[in-house]
Design a protein around this motif. Structure first.
Motif, PDB file in Angstrom:
ATOM      1  N   PRO A 103      10.471   3.208  -4.962  1.00  0.00           N
ATOM      2  CA  PRO A 103       9.877   4.121  -3.873  1.00  0.00           C
ATOM      3  C   PRO A 103       9.380   5.454  -4.525  1.00  0.00           C
ATOM      4  CG  PRO A 103      12.217   3.255  -3.027  1.00  0.00           C
ATOM      5  CD  PRO A 103      11.822   3.050  -4.577  1.00  0.00           C
ATOM      6  N   ASP A 104      10.105   5.694  -5.663  1.00  0.00           N
ATOM      7  CA  ASP A 104       9.649   6.887  -6.586  1.00  0.00           C
ATOM      8  C   ASP A 104       8.224   6.840  -7.331  1.00  0.00           C
ATOM      9  OD1 ASP A 104      11.896   8.514  -5.371  1.00  0.00           O
ATOM     10  OD2 ASP A 104      13.189   7.495  -6.913  1.00  0.00           O
ATOM     11  N   ARG A 105       8.192   5.454  -7.715  1.00  0.00           N
ATOM     12  CA  ARG A 105       7.110   5.229  -8.569  1.00  0.00           C
ATOM     13  C   ARG A 105       5.801   4.550  -7.867  1.00  0.00           C
ATOM     14  NH1 ARG A 105       7.259   4.314 -13.968  1.00  0.00           N
ATOM     15  NH2 ARG A 105       5.177   4.721 -13.674  1.00  0.00           N
ATOM     16  N   VAL A 106       5.941   3.909  -6.820  1.00  0.00           N
ATOM     17  CA  VAL A 106       4.711   3.355  -5.724  1.00  0.00           C
ATOM     18  C   VAL A 106       5.012   3.504  -4.634  1.00  0.00           C
ATOM     19  CG1 VAL A 106       5.992   1.186  -5.891  1.00  0.00           C
ATOM     20  CG2 VAL A 106       3.354   1.249  -5.691  1.00  0.00           C
ATOM     21  N   VAL A 107       3.898   3.776  -3.840  1.00  0.00           N
ATOM     22  CA  VAL A 107       3.921   3.803  -2.254  1.00  0.00           C
ATOM     23  C   VAL A 107       2.878   2.743  -2.065  1.00  0.00           C
ATOM     24  CG1 VAL A 107       2.430   6.041  -2.135  1.00  0.00           C
ATOM     25  CG2 VAL A 107       3.594   5.246  -0.082  1.00  0.00           C
ATOM     26  N   PHE A 108       3.159   1.935  -1.137  1.00  0.00           N
ATOM     27  CA  PHE A 108       2.349   0.799  -0.527  1.00  0.00           C
ATOM     28  C   PHE A 108       1.771   1.465   0.901  1.00  0.00           C
ATOM     29  CE2 PHE A 108       5.074  -1.507  -3.166  1.00  0.00           C
ATOM     30  CZ  PHE A 108       4.184  -2.080  -3.920  1.00  0.00           C
ATOM     31  N   VAL A 155       0.259  -6.987   6.216  1.00  0.00           N
ATOM     32  CA  VAL A 155       1.674  -6.796   6.509  1.00  0.00           C
ATOM     33  C   VAL A 155       2.620  -7.835   5.893  1.00  0.00           C
ATOM     34  CG1 VAL A 155       3.135  -6.313   8.470  1.00  0.00           C
ATOM     35  CG2 VAL A 155       1.230  -5.322   8.419  1.00  0.00           C
ATOM     36  N   ILE A 156       2.202  -8.988   5.615  1.00  0.00           N
ATOM     37  CA  ILE A 156       3.196 -10.046   5.212  1.00  0.00           C
ATOM     38  C   ILE A 156       3.634  -9.676   3.962  1.00  0.00           C
ATOM     39  CG2 ILE A 156       1.303 -11.278   3.822  1.00  0.00           C
ATOM     40  CD1 ILE A 156       4.039 -12.944   6.137  1.00  0.00           C
ATOM     41  N   ALA A 157       3.140  -8.594   3.479  1.00  0.00           N
ATOM     42  CA  ALA A 157       3.811  -8.032   2.265  1.00  0.00           C
ATOM     43  C   ALA A 157       5.296  -7.260   2.320  1.00  0.00           C
ATOM     44  CB  ALA A 157       2.808  -6.725   1.684  1.00  0.00           C
ATOM     45  N   ILE A 158       5.725  -7.192   3.551  1.00  0.00           N
ATOM     46  CA  ILE A 158       7.002  -6.476   3.915  1.00  0.00           C
ATOM     47  C   ILE A 158       7.921  -7.675   3.495  1.00  0.00           C
ATOM     48  CG2 ILE A 158       8.479  -5.713   5.590  1.00  0.00           C
ATOM     49  CD1 ILE A 158       6.183  -3.781   6.475  1.00  0.00           C
ATOM     50  N   PRO A 159       7.875  -8.871   4.270  1.00  0.00           N
ATOM     51  CA  PRO A 159       8.770 -10.091   3.749  1.00  0.00           C
ATOM     52  C   PRO A 159       8.809 -10.514   2.453  1.00  0.00           C
ATOM     53  CG  PRO A 159       7.161 -10.665   5.518  1.00  0.00           C
ATOM     54  CD  PRO A 159       7.060  -9.206   5.206  1.00  0.00           C
ATOM     55  N   GLU A 160       7.507 -10.382   1.915  1.00  0.00           N
ATOM     56  CA  GLU A 160       7.345 -10.609   0.448  1.00  0.00           C
ATOM     57  C   GLU A 160       8.090  -9.873  -0.293  1.00  0.00           C
ATOM     58  OE1 GLU A 160       5.783 -12.353  -3.430  1.00  0.00           O
ATOM     59  OE2 GLU A 160       6.362 -13.028  -1.136  1.00  0.00           O
ATOM     60  N   ARG A 188      11.660  -0.536   2.895  1.00  0.00           N
ATOM     61  CA  ARG A 188      11.265   0.377   4.006  1.00  0.00           C
ATOM     62  C   ARG A 188      10.757   1.797   3.519  1.00  0.00           C
ATOM     63  NH1 ARG A 188      15.094   1.009   8.984  1.00  0.00           N
ATOM     64  NH2 ARG A 188      13.270   2.184   9.860  1.00  0.00           N
ATOM     65  N   ARG A 189      11.473   2.166   2.298  1.00  0.00           N
ATOM     66  CA  ARG A 189      11.067   3.593   1.827  1.00  0.00           C
ATOM     67  C   ARG A 189       9.627   3.226   0.926  1.00  0.00           C
ATOM     68  NH1 ARG A 189      15.728   4.592  -1.735  1.00  0.00           N
ATOM     69  NH2 ARG A 189      14.469   6.049  -2.774  1.00  0.00           N
ATOM     70  N   SER A 190       9.241   2.094   0.737  1.00  0.00           N
ATOM     71  CA  SER A 190       7.833   1.976   0.033  1.00  0.00           C
ATOM     72  C   SER A 190       6.790   1.503   0.443  1.00  0.00           C
ATOM     73  CB  SER A 190       8.260   0.670  -1.080  1.00  0.00           C
ATOM     74  OG  SER A 190       9.193   0.755  -1.984  1.00  0.00           O
ATOM     75  N   PHE A 191       6.888   1.402   1.773  1.00  0.00           N
ATOM     76  CA  PHE A 191       5.821   0.953   2.908  1.00  0.00           C
ATOM     77  C   PHE A 191       5.369   1.892   3.817  1.00  0.00           C
ATOM     78  CE2 PHE A 191       6.681  -3.203   0.969  1.00  0.00           C
ATOM     79  CZ  PHE A 191       5.751  -3.886   0.691  1.00  0.00           C
ATOM     80  N   ASN A 192       4.143   2.013   3.835  1.00  0.00           N
ATOM     81  CA  ASN A 192       3.480   2.967   5.151  1.00  0.00           C
ATOM     82  C   ASN A 192       2.493   2.064   6.007  1.00  0.00           C
ATOM     83  OD1 ASN A 192       4.925   5.591   4.739  1.00  0.00           O
ATOM     84  ND2 ASN A 192       4.322   5.131   2.654  1.00  0.00           N
ATOM     85  N   TYR A 193       2.227   2.276   7.049  1.00  0.00           N
ATOM     86  CA  TYR A 193       1.314   1.514   7.917  1.00  0.00           C
ATOM     87  C   TYR A 193       0.318   2.328   8.664  1.00  0.00           C
ATOM     88  CZ  TYR A 193      -0.099  -1.159  12.113  1.00  0.00           C
ATOM     89  OH  TYR A 193      -0.525  -1.942  13.158  1.00  0.00           O
ATOM     90  N   THR A 194      -1.076   2.028   8.349  1.00  0.00           N
ATOM     91  CA  THR A 194      -2.081   2.503   9.317  1.00  0.00           C
ATOM     92  C   THR A 194      -2.366   1.552  10.263  1.00  0.00           C
ATOM     93  OG1 THR A 194      -2.860   3.778   7.166  1.00  0.00           O
ATOM     94  CG2 THR A 194      -4.437   3.673   9.173  1.00  0.00           C
ATOM     95  N   CYS A 195      -2.456   2.166  11.471  1.00  0.00           N
ATOM     96  CA  CYS A 195      -2.663   1.252  12.790  1.00  0.00           C
ATOM     97  C   CYS A 195      -4.198   1.606  13.043  1.00  0.00           C
ATOM     98  CB  CYS A 195      -1.900   1.310  13.849  1.00  0.00           C
ATOM     99  SG  CYS A 195      -2.698   0.410  15.393  1.00  0.00           S
ATOM    100  N   ARG A 253       1.688  14.181   4.008  1.00  0.00           N
ATOM    101  CA  ARG A 253       2.408  13.566   5.096  1.00  0.00           C
ATOM    102  C   ARG A 253       3.032  12.363   4.909  1.00  0.00           C
ATOM    103  NH1 ARG A 253      -2.512  14.858   9.654  1.00  0.00           N
ATOM    104  NH2 ARG A 253      -2.476  17.034   9.274  1.00  0.00           N
ATOM    105  N   ILE A 254       2.565  11.717   3.856  1.00  0.00           N
ATOM    106  CA  ILE A 254       2.901  10.276   3.660  1.00  0.00           C
ATOM    107  C   ILE A 254       3.298  10.191   2.305  1.00  0.00           C
ATOM    108  CG2 ILE A 254       2.610   7.862   4.194  1.00  0.00           C
ATOM    109  CD1 ILE A 254       0.682   8.678   6.482  1.00  0.00           C
ATOM    110  N   TRP A 255       2.428  10.181   1.256  1.00  0.00           N
ATOM    111  CA  TRP A 255       2.510   9.419   0.131  1.00  0.00           C
ATOM    112  C   TRP A 255       3.103  10.437  -0.713  1.00  0.00           C
ATOM    113  CZ3 TRP A 255      -3.417   8.415  -0.440  1.00  0.00           C
ATOM    114  CH2 TRP A 255      -3.721   7.212   0.423  1.00  0.00           C
ATOM    115  N   HIS A 256       3.096  11.727  -0.801  1.00  0.00           N
ATOM    116  CA  HIS A 256       3.855  12.564  -1.889  1.00  0.00           C
ATOM    117  C   HIS A 256       3.665  12.246  -3.316  1.00  0.00           C
ATOM    118  CE1 HIS A 256       5.269  14.170   1.832  1.00  0.00           C
ATOM    119  NE2 HIS A 256       5.861  12.992   2.118  1.00  0.00           N
ATOM    120  N   ALA A 257       2.410  11.759  -3.759  1.00  0.00           N
ATOM    121  CA  ALA A 257       1.998  11.307  -4.954  1.00  0.00           C
ATOM    122  C   ALA A 257       1.205  12.515  -5.578  1.00  0.00           C
ATOM    123  CB  ALA A 257       1.338  10.064  -5.027  1.00  0.00           C
TER     124      ALA A 257
END
Length: 833
Positions: free
Chosen positions: A323-328, A336-341, A362-369, A817-821
């Motif tokens: 989670p410190d190196r990448v944000v999806f 979204v199938i990336a979460i179970p993958e 959970r710390r690596s993923f964020n979702y845009t609806c 607000r989300i990525w902090h990259a």
């Protein structure tokens, strides 16, 4: 703003001409005399690409050489538009290339027209993704866009007897000079099969043994995902990011033994089956086979992307640093199938315990609806998921079980538990992908202030009540590089003269135009730009579509995907009303404000009502064209196959932007932003980003009409009766009766029966309820347009006050607000071409 490396002198027309001829002769193998226009374009594109590659190497070296965090943007769509002019702009080579080609007796503009636009998206979602990757590169943010290299993009639209006919968009027929394939980096992706207890060796796990929660997935078949890299240059920076698109290839493409037996078709069947996965954008999914192919596409690209990202971010490093190196970022529900993958990779492959893996995921993923329509929130039947991705279904079941248990432990009642379950029980058992994304992400964002509020209050209200801190807003934006600097060179030059050139990377600088809105000379210059843009569009549509349009008319434009909630029918009823009033003698043709109504829209191949509306638009257009009373006063133009390339000519010519969806149905929109930024006034409802546009440009510079979202909701709950509006408004009744009579269908009253019946009995998006308010707003439009100075003042203020809608600002919001990259400017690594 050109990119001049430390190791190269700035290119000159002479040196660039040498590079162009080198590509033409030694890479394409043709001479200047025998080269086709396509050969010349490809050589030009490859010569320009040379000047991107070193920056790309510098960027990769800088980013991979440190411990910077990067953004992995997962999107099923990227509507990029043509690449040549954007690459020339980013490298500062436009005039160098123009002079070099002039010296060879060639035209940059003519060669640019040879480029085929990659139609790798359906609409706003893909255009937004393209804008975002442009801004990420321009802002020096380490990022990779991931998607699918569809062999056939969004279909090529034609009209036959006024009805939409889809043709394959073979955009790769002559290859693409912008892509760089890397077959040696292919990723194997599995499907089907079964799960079992893991082997005792724990091959591939982090500690050499399976974790306590691991299962072994034994796929029934596999394909290879081959990456094709597209270079994404930043403007005014050395940084060149990557768009990585995956193409499907069979792991065993050809069976020689079967071929030699005489069964030639069977010998390549595996190749055909595998390559179907990346064959076409959004296969029609009204059949079980189509649904399965869509799910295959989604898993195919996220599985390859996650494997690629983990290798890029961590290499042999510590998984706990993920989670410190990448944000999806999940761009809608398609990835979204990336979460179970990710859970499968961490638990089954790398041997982490479930709780630890879930925390990292959970710390690596964020979702845009991107929607407010319930039917647009994807679900997948458990039967299909279980057959195609058995291990992933097991993982989803466990995620859901633990989530529901936590709800019960916190006092949730059974009704709440069932409402929030990731697994839908009725009418069939299915996985609610938006719910899975919400449970499995750190942040969930909407794409406009109103949309984000409605997500909290309606679409995902249970989750918002449970996790209020998880929900935020990031209003969409557009790149000023493509949609002003490239699309509107006349306006760009005027802006440069007036506020300086810095606006291209800082759109807030357009505020400096406000002081000039009262200047008569500036207004004349602004009107001259609009007039030139209209002439450019008229010339293009005459050549492209055989349409002959006046230039001295109000250009009233509605271009967007054809969907009932966007209410193209409301615009049609307005035009029919004008026609009907002239036909009946109620309106003198001389009193009609000269108006060209431009539609641009594609309907999904299986969307019958949308295709019927297209047929009606074309039928009304033909009828009006045949009426001499309306010549020079009212005309509909519906050029086929609306795309980014056409948008770049059409949007700068528009006077009036139609943003008329039913309040509460449009998530945001980006076309509304492009029009305002190019000096069109908006007629619209308080929906999506219209709310923010009106707040910024001012009520006096926006034509508001229609119900608010609460009013529309209240009307629906009270029992909406469209027939009552029909009965009470003579103009509306006459317009609908005219359509029903066959006046636009050669006397056939059944031709548009589906539309008439839907309007009178159903009208889900309340077209009839907003009809009268819309016509009143159009009367205000005509009154305003009759005063050129006042109209121009409003148009200037729209440009001046629309800087907020830059995609650069959107990306800053994501970062904050989300990525902090943090940004990581590329450093020269000293490599030469």
């Amino acid at each position: 703003m050109g990119r001049v490396t430390d190791t190269h002198a700035a290119p000159t027309p002479s040196s660039f001409a040498e590079e162009f001829l080198d590509e033409l002769h030694f890479e394409l193998g043709v001479s200047r005399e025998t080269a086709s226009p396509t050969d010349l374009y490809v050589a030009l594109a490859r010569a320009v690409r040379r000047h991107l590659v070193e920056g790309w190497f510098d960027t990769l070296s800088t980013q991979l050489g440190g411990d910077s965090k990067f953004v992995a943007y997962l999107s099923a769509e990227y509507l990029l538009g043509r690449q040549l002019e954007n690459a020339l702009l980013a490298t500062g080579l436009t005039e160098v290339a123009r002079d070099a080609l002039d010296g060879l007796g060639l035209s940059l503009d003519e060669l640019s027209e040879q480029e085929v636009e990659p139609g790798l998206g359906n609409g706003g979602l893909g255009r937004l993704a393209a804008c975002f990757i442009d801004s990420l590169a321009t802002m020096d943010v380490p990022a990779v866009g991931y998607g699918i290299r569809y062999e056939y993009g969004i279909f090529r639209q034609t009209f036959v007897d006024g009805r939409q006919v889809e043709q394959a968009d073979d955009w790769l027929a002559l290859g693409s000079p912008w892509e760089i394939p890397h077959p040696e980096m292919a990723v194997t992706v599995g499907f089907g099969g079964h799960t079992e207890e893991p082997a005792g060796t724990g091959e591939g796990t982090a500690d050499g043994a399976p974790g306590p929660d691991a299962r072994q997935w034994v796929p029934g078949w596999t394909v290879e995902a081959v990456p094709y890299n597209y270079l994404v240059p930043g403007y005014g920076t050395r940084n060149v990011n990557t768009l990585r698109l995956w193409s499907a290839r069979a792991t065993k493409a050809f069976n020689l033994e079967i071929f030699n037996s005489g069964d030639y078709e069977a010998a390549v069947r595996g190749q055909t089956y595998a390559e179907n996965i990346s064959k076409v954008l959004y296969p029609e999914d009204s059949t079980p086979q189509g649904k399965e192919l869509r799910l295959q596409q989604q898993y195919f690209f996220v599985a390859a992307s996650l494997a690629d990202t983990i290798a890029r971010a961590l290499g042999d490093g510590d998984l706990h640093a993920l989670p410190d190196r990448v944000v999806f970022q999940l761009n809608d529900t398609h990835p979204v199938i990336a979460i179970p993958e990710m859970m499968r990779l961490l638990v089954d492959v790398h041997g982490l315990g479930w709780d630890e893996a879930w925390d990292l995921t959970r710390r690596s993923f964020n979702y845009t609806c991107h929607t407010l329509l319930p039917e647009a929130l994807e679900i997948w039947s458990v039967d299909l998921l279980g057959r195609l991705l058995p291990r992933h279904l097991e993982i989803i079941y466990r995620i859901n079980e633990e989530f529901l248990a936590s709800l019960r432990d916190s006092g949730g009642n059974e009704l709440q538990v069932r409402r929030m379950s990731i697994i839908q029980e009725q009418p069939e058992r299915a996985v609610r992908m938006a719910y899975l994304a919400t449970v499995g992400s750190t942040k969930v964002n909407g794409v406009a202030a109103l949309h984000s509020q409605l997500l909290r209050d309606a679409v995902l209200h249970d989750f918002s009540d449970l996790w209020p801190e998880k929900f935020t807003n990031v209003t969409n934006g557009i790149t000023p590089r493509r949609f002003v600097r490239l699309a509107n060179p006349g306006l760009s030059a005027l802006l440069d003269e007036t506020v300086g050139t810095g606006w291209v990377k800082d759109l807030d600088q357009l505020r400096g135009l406000e002081a000039h809105a009262e200047d008569p000379e500036f207004r004349r210059g602004f009107r001259d730009v609009k007039a030139a843009n209209k002439q450019r569009l008229v010339d293009l549509l005459a050549t492209r579509d055989g349409l002959h349009l006046p230039t001295d008319a109000l250009y009233d434009v509605m271009v967007k995907r054809l969907h009932e909630y966007k209410r193209q029918m409301l615009k049609v009823l307005h035009v029919v009303t004008l026609y009907d009033q002239v036909r009946s003698g109620a309106l003198d043709p001389a009193d009609v404000t000269p108006r060209v109504v431009v539609f641009g829209a594609k309907a999904a191949p299986g969307y019958r009502m949308a295709k019927d509306i297209i047929a009606l638009v074309n039928a009304v257009a033909a009828t009006i064209d045949a009426d001499p009373a309306l010549a020079g006063r009212l005309q509909i133009a519906f050029p086929a196959n609306y795309n980014v390339t056409l948008a770049e000519k059409l949007i700068p010519a528009a006077d009036l932007s139609e943003q008329i969806s039913l309040a509460g149905k449009e998530a945001s929109g980006t076309g509304n932003m492009k029009f305002a930024l190019n000096g069109a006034l908006t007629i619209g409802t308080l929906d999506g980003a219209n709310v923010e546009i009106r707040d910024l440009v001012g009520d006096d510079n926006f034509f508001l009409f229609g119900m608010t979202e609460p009013e529309a909701e209240a009307l629906g709950q009270a029992g909406y009766d469209p027939g009552s509006f029909y009965e009470q408004d003579p103009a509306l009744k006459s317009a609908i009766d005219l359509i029903a009579s066959g006046a636009f269908s050669h006397g056939d009253p059944t031709a548009f029966e589906s539309i008439v019946s839907d309007l009178l009995w159903k009208d889900r998006f309340m077209v009839l309820a907003d009809y009268r308010a819309y016509l009143d707003a159009q009367s205000r439009v005509e009154a305003a347009y009759a005063d050129p100075d006042a109209w121009t003042r409003s148009a200037i203020l729209n440009v001046a006050r629309s800087g907020f809608f830059s995609s650069d600002r959107s990306i800053r919001d994501y970062l904050d607000r989300i990525w902090h990259a943090p940004a990581v400017p590329a450093r020269s690594n000293g490599l030469r071409d």
